[in-house]
Design a protein around this motif. Structure first.
Motif, PDB file in Angstrom:
ATOM      1  N   THR A 382      -7.725 -11.099  13.394  1.00 57.06           N
ATOM      2  CA  THR A 382      -6.546 -11.776  13.961  1.00 57.06           C
ATOM      3  C   THR A 382      -5.316 -10.932  13.159  1.00 57.06           C
ATOM      4  OG1 THR A 382      -6.625 -13.029  11.991  1.00 57.06           O
ATOM      5  CG2 THR A 382      -7.725 -14.102  13.632  1.00 57.06           C
ATOM      6  N   THR A 383      -4.087 -11.473  13.593  1.00 57.70           N
ATOM      7  CA  THR A 383      -2.984 -10.606  12.973  1.00 57.70           C
ATOM      8  C   THR A 383      -2.857 -10.850  11.426  1.00 57.70           C
ATOM      9  OG1 THR A 383      -1.592 -12.609  13.320  1.00 57.70           O
ATOM     10  CG2 THR A 383      -1.428 -10.843  15.059  1.00 57.70           C
ATOM     11  N   VAL A 384      -3.594 -11.967  10.966  1.00 57.58           N
ATOM     12  CA  VAL A 384      -3.169 -12.174   9.583  1.00 57.58           C
ATOM     13  C   VAL A 384      -4.538 -11.425   8.969  1.00 57.58           C
ATOM     14  CG1 VAL A 384      -3.806 -13.777   7.717  1.00 57.58           C
ATOM     15  CG2 VAL A 384      -2.677 -14.750   9.674  1.00 57.58           C
ATOM     16  N   ASP A 385      -5.442 -10.976   9.512  1.00 54.55           N
ATOM     17  CA  ASP A 385      -6.594 -10.439   9.010  1.00 54.55           C
ATOM     18  C   ASP A 385      -6.209  -8.843   9.139  1.00 54.55           C
ATOM     19  OD1 ASP A 385      -8.337 -12.598   8.848  1.00 54.55           O
ATOM     20  OD2 ASP A 385      -9.003 -12.268  10.662  1.00 54.55           O
ATOM     21  N   TYR A 386      -5.321  -8.654   9.612  1.00 49.68           N
ATOM     22  CA  TYR A 386      -5.000  -7.190  10.176  1.00 49.68           C
ATOM     23  C   TYR A 386      -3.586  -6.762   9.251  1.00 49.68           C
ATOM     24  CZ  TYR A 386      -3.808  -2.867  12.962  1.00 49.68           C
ATOM     25  OH  TYR A 386      -3.728  -1.642  13.491  1.00 49.68           O
ATOM     26  N   ALA A 387      -2.971  -7.709   8.777  1.00 47.44           N
ATOM     27  CA  ALA A 387      -1.592  -7.783   8.097  1.00 47.44           C
ATOM     28  C   ALA A 387      -2.034  -6.630   6.879  1.00 47.44           C
ATOM     29  CB  ALA A 387      -1.051  -8.519   7.705  1.00 47.44           C
ATOM     30  N   PRO A 388      -2.753  -6.836   6.108  1.00 44.08           N
ATOM     31  CA  PRO A 388      -3.329  -5.865   4.700  1.00 44.08           C
ATOM     32  C   PRO A 388      -3.302  -4.649   5.026  1.00 44.08           C
ATOM     33  CG  PRO A 388      -4.493  -8.169   4.872  1.00 44.08           C
ATOM     34  CD  PRO A 388      -4.107  -8.018   6.069  1.00 44.08           C
ATOM     35  N   SER A 389      -4.054  -4.099   6.184  1.00 48.87           N
ATOM     36  CA  SER A 389      -4.003  -2.661   6.253  1.00 48.87           C
ATOM     37  C   SER A 389      -2.659  -2.182   6.498  1.00 48.87           C
ATOM     38  CB  SER A 389      -5.063  -2.594   7.621  1.00 48.87           C
ATOM     39  OG  SER A 389      -6.116  -3.067   7.461  1.00 48.87           O
ATOM     40  N   VAL A 390      -1.801  -2.910   7.415  1.00 49.70           N
ATOM     41  CA  VAL A 390      -0.381  -2.599   7.462  1.00 49.70           C
ATOM     42  C   VAL A 390       0.440  -2.375   6.184  1.00 49.70           C
ATOM     43  CG1 VAL A 390       1.600  -3.081   8.891  1.00 49.70           C
ATOM     44  CG2 VAL A 390      -0.347  -3.424   9.950  1.00 49.70           C
ATOM     45  N   ARG A 391       0.196  -3.422   5.341  1.00 49.01           N
ATOM     46  CA  ARG A 391       0.781  -3.490   4.042  1.00 49.01           C
ATOM     47  C   ARG A 391       0.361  -2.185   3.254  1.00 49.01           C
ATOM     48  NH1 ARG A 391       0.272  -9.249   4.360  1.00 49.01           N
ATOM     49  NH2 ARG A 391      -1.653  -8.999   3.130  1.00 49.01           N
ATOM     50  N   LEU A 392      -0.793  -1.965   3.265  1.00 49.75           N
ATOM     51  CA  LEU A 392      -1.143  -0.594   2.648  1.00 49.75           C
ATOM     52  C   LEU A 392      -0.606   0.523   2.940  1.00 49.75           C
ATOM     53  CD1 LEU A 392      -5.022  -1.248   2.426  1.00 49.75           C
ATOM     54  CD2 LEU A 392      -3.519  -1.602   0.601  1.00 49.75           C
ATOM     55  N   VAL A 393      -0.279   0.748   4.398  1.00 52.99           N
ATOM     56  CA  VAL A 393       0.491   1.876   4.840  1.00 52.99           C
ATOM     57  C   VAL A 393       1.817   1.849   4.470  1.00 52.99           C
ATOM     58  CG1 VAL A 393       1.011   3.136   6.837  1.00 52.99           C
ATOM     59  CG2 VAL A 393      -1.438   2.223   6.678  1.00 52.99           C
ATOM     60  N   THR A 394       2.377   0.807   4.498  1.00 50.79           N
ATOM     61  CA  THR A 394       4.021   0.866   4.105  1.00 50.79           C
ATOM     62  C   THR A 394       4.202   0.861   2.841  1.00 50.79           C
ATOM     63  OG1 THR A 394       3.795  -1.765   4.215  1.00 50.79           O
ATOM     64  CG2 THR A 394       4.433  -0.615   6.167  1.00 50.79           C
ATOM     65  N   GLY A 395       2.950   0.435   1.656  1.00 54.37           N
ATOM     66  CA  GLY A 395       3.228   0.370   0.522  1.00 54.37           C
ATOM     67  C   GLY A 395       3.047   1.849  -0.155  1.00 54.37           C
ATOM     68  N   LEU A 396       2.198   2.590   0.512  1.00 58.27           N
ATOM     69  CA  LEU A 396       2.214   3.842   0.233  1.00 58.27           C
ATOM     70  C   LEU A 396       3.471   4.910   0.722  1.00 58.27           C
ATOM     71  CD1 LEU A 396       0.423   6.284  -0.709  1.00 58.27           C
ATOM     72  CD2 LEU A 396      -0.542   6.523   1.578  1.00 58.27           C
ATOM     73  N   VAL A 397       3.850   4.736   2.052  1.00 61.60           N
ATOM     74  CA  VAL A 397       5.080   5.478   2.354  1.00 61.60           C
ATOM     75  C   VAL A 397       6.261   5.059   1.597  1.00 61.60           C
ATOM     76  CG1 VAL A 397       6.673   5.739   4.125  1.00 61.60           C
ATOM     77  CG2 VAL A 397       4.121   5.321   4.803  1.00 61.60           C
ATOM     78  N   GLU A 398       6.242   3.723   1.264  1.00 60.92           N
ATOM     79  CA  GLU A 398       7.526   3.469   0.256  1.00 60.92           C
ATOM     80  C   GLU A 398       7.225   3.468  -1.059  1.00 60.92           C
ATOM     81  OE1 GLU A 398      10.408   2.634   1.677  1.00 60.92           O
ATOM     82  OE2 GLU A 398       9.675   2.207   3.601  1.00 60.92           O
ATOM     83  N   GLY A 399       6.095   4.020  -1.715  1.00 61.70           N
ATOM     84  CA  GLY A 399       6.085   4.457  -2.976  1.00 61.70           C
ATOM     85  C   GLY A 399       5.758   2.996  -3.739  1.00 61.70           C
ATOM     86  N   ARG A 400       4.962   2.090  -3.219  1.00 62.08           N
ATOM     87  CA  ARG A 400       4.822   0.621  -4.035  1.00 62.08           C
ATOM     88  C   ARG A 400       3.235   0.537  -4.184  1.00 62.08           C
ATOM     89  NH1 ARG A 400       7.895  -1.307   0.336  1.00 62.08           N
ATOM     90  NH2 ARG A 400       5.904  -2.328   1.006  1.00 62.08           N
ATOM     91  N   ASP A 401       2.460   1.394  -3.523  1.00 65.07           N
ATOM     92  CA  ASP A 401       1.195   0.964  -3.612  1.00 65.07           C
ATOM     93  C   ASP A 401       0.342   2.478  -3.537  1.00 65.07           C
ATOM     94  OD1 ASP A 401      -1.680   0.116  -3.284  1.00 65.07           O
ATOM     95  OD2 ASP A 401      -1.074  -1.620  -2.344  1.00 65.07           O
ATOM     96  N   THR A 402      -0.860   2.693  -4.081  1.00 67.56           N
ATOM     97  CA  THR A 402      -1.610   3.938  -3.891  1.00 67.56           C
ATOM     98  C   THR A 402      -3.039   3.526  -3.660  1.00 67.56           C
ATOM     99  OG1 THR A 402      -1.802   4.149  -6.471  1.00 67.56           O
ATOM    100  CG2 THR A 402       0.374   5.494  -5.638  1.00 67.56           C
ATOM    101  N   THR A 403      -3.369   2.666  -3.285  1.00 65.06           N
ATOM    102  CA  THR A 403      -4.447   2.073  -3.121  1.00 65.06           C
ATOM    103  C   THR A 403      -5.341   3.065  -2.187  1.00 65.06           C
ATOM    104  OG1 THR A 403      -3.990  -0.312  -3.524  1.00 65.06           O
ATOM    105  CG2 THR A 403      -5.935   0.317  -2.008  1.00 65.06           C
TER     106      THR A 403
END
Length: 567
Positions: A382-403
């Protein structure tokens, strides 16, 4: 055309020449051995040093060579080997212009010797008296350009004997005779001597006057054609000296010779310092796209990786930067490679079909079966299940997450431990490309976010060079020479600086090349930040902590040690 005194380069009377001659065992430079080195150091027409030694080639000397030079195997048996002689000769010739009769022969042997014994070739300026004599002397003066014939013509005090030092001394007198001949033609400096070669076309030489009006200051020069079109744009720390090189043999590029033949005039834009010149060059290249500038073919053509705007976003390679995009990339292929790596680490879908928020019932692709995608196309996510993957990408690009970086590092370790060396090497290269892209995005976006920043660099003469940077663009530039109070200059530059309105995207509308040029200047050793409207800092949770992993050519890093482990 007679040049003014301040247009001359290094006067010939101030140049140190080392005239060298070698005797060898014959054959190719890579195969044959040097049997004797003779050299004479001269400056201002006076001999200031000599170098002469026999050399043990490590093998017998052929009879025909013995007959020519008189150097026998017995004579060189007690002589030092080349590995002892070469460093002494390189020290003797250091910083001098190398001269030889048929210099291609002698320099080929010296280059080969340096390669064999592990010494870097110093790449000195080279003058060939054979080439110069063919350029200067007509057939009515001499039918032969052999050293013996030229020594007789110029009345050399030493007769060539096919022994190194004697031939070098004879070449000294030949050199001085040739310099006297070309001196009346206006060749008074080392730069003009190096330019007085057969491959300088008459058109190049005739157009030397195009540089006469140029100042000896930093700036940008523009060659213009018959219709006043811009043919070529370049930068120089000394405009007059740099442009004059286009009319000598120091300019060996075929495209530039062709450009000079078409050019009708040269226009100059004086700049405060080299940084301003570099920025103006980039802007002029983008404005004119000169035919003879290779880098102007696609000025400002960069690519970005951005998430699409849909319920199940995917990574797309785009030309126009969006907020949150990763880049810039100089080629679409590099952007696509990084997008694929990032999608694989985050388990984002890579298909291009449109998937509604409610999902669909299509059959999943092979990537879902391999565990690289959650298969939202089949309704498995679902979109809820998919959202964490998107957050990982935006977090890396914006410099908030290096998972995702840690995930990639773990995968690399697993592949190496399982001895899947080829796959591990590919993963290593993919991670390096991703890290470099993230690091570049962070540093450029951080600079572009600053509304105003003033940097100062020492000019090397007790003064300062200033740059006013606004949102990643150079807004003003100036200098405060030694003895000039710097802060009033800074105030004047800020007051007269260009108004920059920030745009959209990670770089606020700035040109990526210009922002990168400013970043390199601001981060040089010795550069100081005079003032800043806000803190200038890169993300603490981005690529910064992973820089050691990127490595450099001369630094042993974690990545290189991993590569060694991979074989």
């Amino acid at each position: 055309m007679q040049l003014a005194f301040d247009e001359l380069g290094t006067p010939l009377r101030d140049v140190t020449f080392v005239v060298v001659d070698l005797e060898t065992t014959g054959g190719a430079p890579s195969d044959a051995g040097i049997t004797e080195i003779g050299a004479v150091k001269v400056r201002g027409g006076e001999v200031v040093g000599e170098f002469a030694t026999l050399v043990d080639p490590g093998g017998p000397i052929p009879p025909q060579v013995v007959a020519l030079t008189g150097i026998t195997t017995a004579m060189v048996r007690a002589a030092p080997r080349l590995d002892r002689v070469l460093p002494a000769f390189l020290e003797f010739a250091a910083g001098a212009v190398l001269v030889a009769h048929n210099a291609r022969f002698d320099t080929a042997f010296l280059r080969a010797a340096c390669d064999t014994h592990g010494y870097p070739w110093p790449n000195p300026a080279v003058v060939c008296t054979l080439t110069l004599s063919r350029r200067v002397l007509g057939r009515h003066e001499t039918r032969s350009h052999r050293l013996s014939a030229l020594a007789t013509l110029f009345g050399a005090r030493t007769t060539p004997t096919h022994r190194a030092l004697d031939d070098a001394k004879a070449t000294v007198d030949v050199l001085h005779g040739l310099l006297e001949r070309i001196g009346s033609l206006g060749v008074q400096s080392l730069e003009e001597l190096l330019g007085y070669l057969p491959d300088v076309t008459p058109t190049q030489r005739r157009k030397r006057h195009l540089a006469a009006h140029l100042p000896g200051t930093p700036g940008v020069y523009l060659f213009r054609g018959p219709s006043d079109e811009v043919l070529y744009v370049g930068t120089a720390s000394d405009l007059r000296r740099r442009v004059r090189q286009y009319f000598t043999a120091s300019e060996g590029r075929g495209r530039m010779k062709e450009m000079v033949s078409v050019a009708e005039r040269v226009e100059a834009v004086e700049c405060a310092h080299s940084l301003e010149a570099g920025v103006r060059e980039l802007r002029l290249l983008a404005a004119h796209r000169p035919a003879y500038n290779r880098r102007s073919r696609n000025p400002g053509k960069v690519w970005w990786v951005a998430l699409t705007d849909e319920p199940f976003p995917r990574l797309s390679v785009v030309r126009r930067p969006r907020d949150g995009a990763l880049g810039p990339f100089s080629s679409r292929n590099r952007a696509t490679t990084v997008a694929d790596t990032l999608a694989g680490l985050a388990r984002l879908r890579t298909c291009t079909r449109r998937i509604p928020a409610a999902g669909s019932a299509e059959a999943p692709c092979v990537l879902a079966e391999l565990g690289r995608c959650g298969a939202p196309c089949s309704g498995a996510q679902t979109t809820v299940d998919y959202a964490p993957s998107v957050r990982l990408v935006t977090g890396l690009v914006e410099g908030r997450d290096t998972t995702l970086l840690h995930r990639g590092h773990d995968q690399l370790g697993e592949l190496a431990a399982a001895q899947h060396f080829e796959r591990a090497a590919r993963r290593r290269d993919e991670l390096v490309a991703l890290l470099r892209a993230v690091a570049k995005r962070h540093r450029l976006a951080a600079l572009a976010s600053v509304a105003e920043l003033v940097g100062a660099a020492p000019d090397g003469a007790g003064g300062w060079e200033f740059a006013v940077v606004r949102h990643g663009r150079l807004a003003s530039a100036g200098v405060a020479r030694r003895g000039t109070p710097p802060l009033p200059v800074v105030d004047a530059l800020v007051a007269s600086a260009e108004t920059v309105l920030p745009g959209t995207g990670p770089l606020r509308g700035a040109n990526a090349e210009e922002t990168a040029l400013l970043w390199r200047w601001l981060t040089r050793p010795g550069v100081r930040l005079v003032r800043s409207s806000q803190p200038w800092a890169e993300p603490g949770h981005g690529a910064g902590p992973w820089r050691d992993w990127l490595g450099t050519a001369d630094t042993a890093t974690d990545l290189e040690r991993t590569a060694d482990a991979l074989g």
